[in-house]
Write an enzyme that holds these catalytic residues in place. Structure first.
Site, PDB file in Angstrom:
ATOM      1  N   ASP A 315       0.856  -1.181   0.000  1.00  0.00           N
ATOM      2  CA  ASP A 315       0.000   0.000   0.000  1.00  0.00           C
ATOM      3  C   ASP A 315       0.897   1.239   0.000  1.00  0.00           C
ATOM      4  O   ASP A 315       2.111   1.151   0.214  1.00  0.00           O
ATOM      5  CB  ASP A 315      -0.949  -0.019   1.210  1.00  0.00           C
ATOM      6  CG  ASP A 315      -2.182   0.852   0.972  1.00  0.00           C
ATOM      7  OD1 ASP A 315      -2.172   1.660   0.032  1.00  0.00           O
ATOM      8  OD2 ASP A 315      -3.157   0.722   1.741  1.00  0.00           O
ATOM      9  N   GLU A 516     -10.277   7.446   4.032  1.00  0.00           N
ATOM     10  CA  GLU A 516      -9.198   6.970   4.900  1.00  0.00           C
ATOM     11  C   GLU A 516      -9.190   7.710   6.249  1.00  0.00           C
ATOM     12  O   GLU A 516     -10.233   8.014   6.796  1.00  0.00           O
ATOM     13  CB  GLU A 516      -7.858   7.057   4.173  1.00  0.00           C
ATOM     14  CG  GLU A 516      -7.869   6.200   2.883  1.00  0.00           C
ATOM     15  CD  GLU A 516      -6.497   6.001   2.285  1.00  0.00           C
ATOM     16  OE1 GLU A 516      -5.581   5.609   3.006  1.00  0.00           O
ATOM     17  OE2 GLU A 516      -6.363   6.215   1.063  1.00  0.00           O
TER      18      GLU A 516
END
Ligand code: BGC
Ligand code: BGC
Length: 793
Positions: A315, A516
């Site tokens: 990621d 997020e």
């Protein structure tokens, strides 16, 4: 990917289960890396690997962001893969039109396919994007409801069709690969990514995750697998993303490993069985060890026990968070089992370091080779190792009519209708034919808000407008059409019309977009009172009300539930707002059922336990008979505690908070003093925000109760600074000139100023400007959960 249409044989069709017969792929043990296309011997992954230099091998496992590379870099380095982050669009334009995506895909393809000297193999790069609810980075794409809504719909066939439609739209723009589905099992709704999770229930996540993978990629062993109209999928984020303590994004997951796997790793066996091409490592740690450096879990579990044979992608700089690592230097991650580093910006230094580390023997060549083979195998499976043509020549490429096509939008509208969950209905729904309806709330005609995060931009919302979603339908438009069709009428009155007497009022309100960690909260209280006051105002006039609540998660809305006669959890429906009206008018039955339990209190405790739930998992009313809770308790300790946390909201300054221009006090953040002129402006309600004009040398200080929390400020820039502007909490001054300059005229956005980046916290915040500029502020709160965050704007 779309093939060139040259009639290539698809192995699976002819060979059934004998997948290994399609290529020399001895190390592929599982069903997860089935081979789609026959590859001539010279172009097999193994043959290509044998001809590659160390530098070229390393480039295969370095994934930069399109915002930080040019086709020239691609030509020079020959990266194996590239991505566009949520905030990167072609040519530096986040809102770039679809044609630009395809044009850039061609440029990258051509750069990575240019001949190489000395007979080195030429291997095209593949491009991955976050098509997490449709190909939603691209204006004009169909924006499907976010996963939480699909969980409420609970329909695997629908999810499969969404995956298939998304894959086609990705191909229209020439891309190859999506970072979806998210198979997080979110267990604490304070987490800002709860909406990316289908459910708190591992079984439901497993079922829908698998369906999405099948929709995106096709089924291994069946004709067309990863062929035309199909793209590579990613099961993410392995594992534990939904299980962090207090729902803190990228945080730590604590507990017995077996128990944790039973919940958070549960979806992976089926995803692997469905042939998912890649798995993304998660940002979080498990019992203190970051997943990107976690050999027992990445290699032992994922490769070993679960038998995953595909590609493990990192990621966004996730490797940089491993103990002892930086974004540019992290052999640990490769050694732990990562195959591809997602290294948006620091690719050059990381590349150089990896080359050195292999030369020195820190990284065995065999591990590098294994990772490179996985990248090459993904390309082989996509059919691009041999005979593939440049993106614009593929069959779906440039078929703009397929991007946001009527057919795809119909699927999205169906998904919206199937995901509406009716939490309360005192009999006002379905709406009566012929009714005169007033529709209120700033979210009613607000496509960016109904789309949520990961929509055109990373955070969504902000400066986006309906124009950034061509072809989309707002909830209001859907209601207006349905009302007309039923012989009635609807009118839009975002702030409510105090003089009107409609038969019924629909109030659309909810969370503003986030993505997020920006969406992390410290409790589940829904604070914004716009919807509440509208509902109460209608009720006071005896007008029946329907609340349509947009949110990325269940939240404590007891006040709104009390004030409304009907309440619909609408989630984040995306571009096809008409699906909401389909249910309100009874054209579609309300079949959506909660895939997350709904909290009874506003505390931030996990809600997946029956006794804490106001509405349990699986709840949802039909139109058979009225229902819903009785009058609910409206007390919420967190709201009462806001005295210290809210510094400015709804046009009022918080208790014990002061705004000072040098020495002049600005009551309620209004007035003039020493170079500051602060006036009331309307954001959503009358004078609920401020326009603060700074003259040269002016300083504005806000002071309030001491705390270690970050400041969260909803702001916009009406006139950009031309001279430096800084902010300080008493430590070093942070220069924010550029951040403010790019925000000019772009609407409301959020800045987070954390102690971590200001160097200190406390109870004072000072903005100082060396030139004239105009800042607008709607809200200032202090947020403990963002104390460690980076500053963001
Ligand atoms: C997110 C991923 C995403 C990646 C690329 C990360 O911050 O955690 O889900 O795929 O960025 O945009
Ligand atoms: C990117 C996202 C990424 C995030 C991580 C953003 O700038 O656009 O894709 O997930 O940074 O912090």
């Amino acid at each position: 990917m779309a093939r060139s249409g040259m009639g290539r044989l698809v192995c699976g069709a002819a060979l059934g289960a004998l997948l290994a017969g399609c290529s020399a792929a001895p190390e592929v043990r599982s069903a997860s890396a089935p081979v789609a296309a026959a590859t001539p011997a010279a172009r097999t992954p193994e043959a290509l690997l044998a001809g590659m230099s160390l530098e070229r091998k390393v480039a295969q496992i370095v994934m930069p962001d399109i915002g930080s590379i040019t086709p020239k870099d691609v030509r020079k380095y020959r990266f194996g893969t590239i991505l566009n982050g949520g905030n990167s669009g072609p040519y530096g334009n986040d809102k770039a039109p679809a044609a630009d995506w395809l044009k850039l895909a061609d440029e990258f393809w051509e750069a990575s396919s240019a001949p190489l000297p000395k007979g080195e193999p030429v291997i095209p790069a593949v491009w991955a994007t976050d098509a997490v609810h449709g190909h939603a980075n691209v204006p004009g794409a169909t924006v499907f409801p976010h996963n939480i809504a699909l969980g409420a719909a609970g329909d695997a066939d629908l999810v499969r069709r969404i995956g298939a439609a998304t894959a086609v739209e990705i191909e229209v723009t020439g891309l190859d690969w999506t970072f979806a589905p998210t198979v997080a099992v979110a267990r604490d709704d304070r987490w800002g990514r709860t909406y990316e999770s289908y459910s708190e229930d591992p079984a439901l996540v497993t079922r829908l995750g698998k369906a999405m993978i099948e929709g995106l990629q096709g089924r291994p062993g069946e004709p067309g697998f990863l062929g035309e109209g199909k793209v590579a999928a990613t099961a993410k984020h392995y594992f534990g993303d939904g299980g962090t303590a207090q729902g803190v994004d990228q945080g730590d997951v604590d507990g017995d490993l077996g128990d944790l796997m039973a919940i958070h790793a549960a979806p992976y066996p089926e995803a692997i069985g469905a042939g998912v091409a890649s798995v993304m490592a998660s940002f979080n740690s498990i019992n203190g060890t970051k997943m990107h450096g976690n050999a027992p879990l990445l290699t032992g579990e994922l490769r070993g026990r679960l038998g995953f044979g595909g590609l493990v992608v990192g990621d966004w700089n996730g490797h940089g968070q491993v103990d002892g690592c930086t974004n540019a230097n992290c052999p640990q991650a490769l050694l732990a089992g990562l195959d591809v580093y997602m290294v948006p910006e620091d690719w050059k230094a990381l590349h150089a370091n990896l080359v050195k580390q292999v030369k020195k023997g820190t990284i065995p060549m065999s591990r590098l080779d294994e990772a490179v083979l996985r990248v090459l195998r993904l390309k082989q499976n996509l059919g691009i190792l041999d005979g593939e043509v440049k993106p614009s020549l593929r069959s779906n490429a440039g078929r703009w009519e397929k991007l946001g096509s009527q057919e795809h939008r119909a699927i999205a509208r169906e998904a919206v209708a199937k995901s509406q969950v009716l939490l309360k209905n005192a009999g006002v729904l379905p709406l009566k034919p012929g009714a005169r309806i007033e529709v209120a709330g700033s979210a009613a005609d607000n496509i960016p808000q109904q789309a949520g995060g990961w929509s055109v931009t990373w955070q969504g919302g902000g400066d986006l407008t309906a124009e950034d979603f061509p072809g989309a339908t707002s909830i209001w438009t859907g209601i207006a059409e349905a009302a007309r069709a039923s012989g009635g009428e609807a009118r839009l009155a975002p702030k409510g019309d105090a003089a009107s007497q409609p038969d019924v009022a629909i109030v659309v309100f909810g969370e503003e977009p986030y993505a997020e960690f920006v969406g992390d909260r410290k409790d589940l209280a829904f604070r914004d009172e716009e919807g509440l006051s509208l509902l109460r105002a209608y009720r006071a006039r005896g007008i029946p009300t329907v609340a349509v609540f947009l949110s990325g998660r269940p939240l404590w809305v007891n006040r709104e539930l009390n004030a409304a006669d009907a309440f619909v959890a609408s989630w984040l429906p995306g571009s096809e707002g008409a699906g909401v009206a389909d249910v309100l008018f009874g054209k579609a039955a309300p079949t959506g059922r909660l895939s997350f339990s709904w909290p009874a209190t506003c505390e931030g405790t996990p809600v997946n336990s029956a006794e804490r739930a106001l509405f349990p998992f699986g709840y949802g009313l039909g139109y058979g008979s009225p229902g819903g809770p009785g009058t609910l308790d409206e007390t919420c300790a967190a709201l009462s505690a806001d005295g210290g946390a809210v510094w400015f909201a709804s046009g009022k300054i918080g208790n014990a908070v002061q705004a000072v221009a040098d020495n002049a006090l600005l009551p309620d953040l209004r007035g003039t003093g020493n170079g500051i002129t602060a006036t009331g402006i309307d954001r959503r309600a009358q004078e609920d925000a401020r326009r603060i004009a700074f003259a040269r040398g002016a300083k504005l200080t806000l002071s309030g109760p001491e705390s270690t929390a970050a400041w969260r400020i909803t702001y916009s820039v009406a006139q950009r600074p031309k001279a430096p502007v800084t902010v300080t909490a008493g430590g070093a001054a942070l220069d924010i000139t550029q951040r403010l300059a790019v925000a000019e005229g772009k609407g409301w956005r959020e800045m987070v100023l954390s102690p971590a980046c200001l160097g200190t916290a406390g109870g004072r915040l000072t903005f100082a400007s060396q030139g004239a500029f105009v800042l607008q502020i709607a809200e200032i709160t202090r947020d403990e959960s963002a104390a460690e965050a980076e500053c963001s704007f």
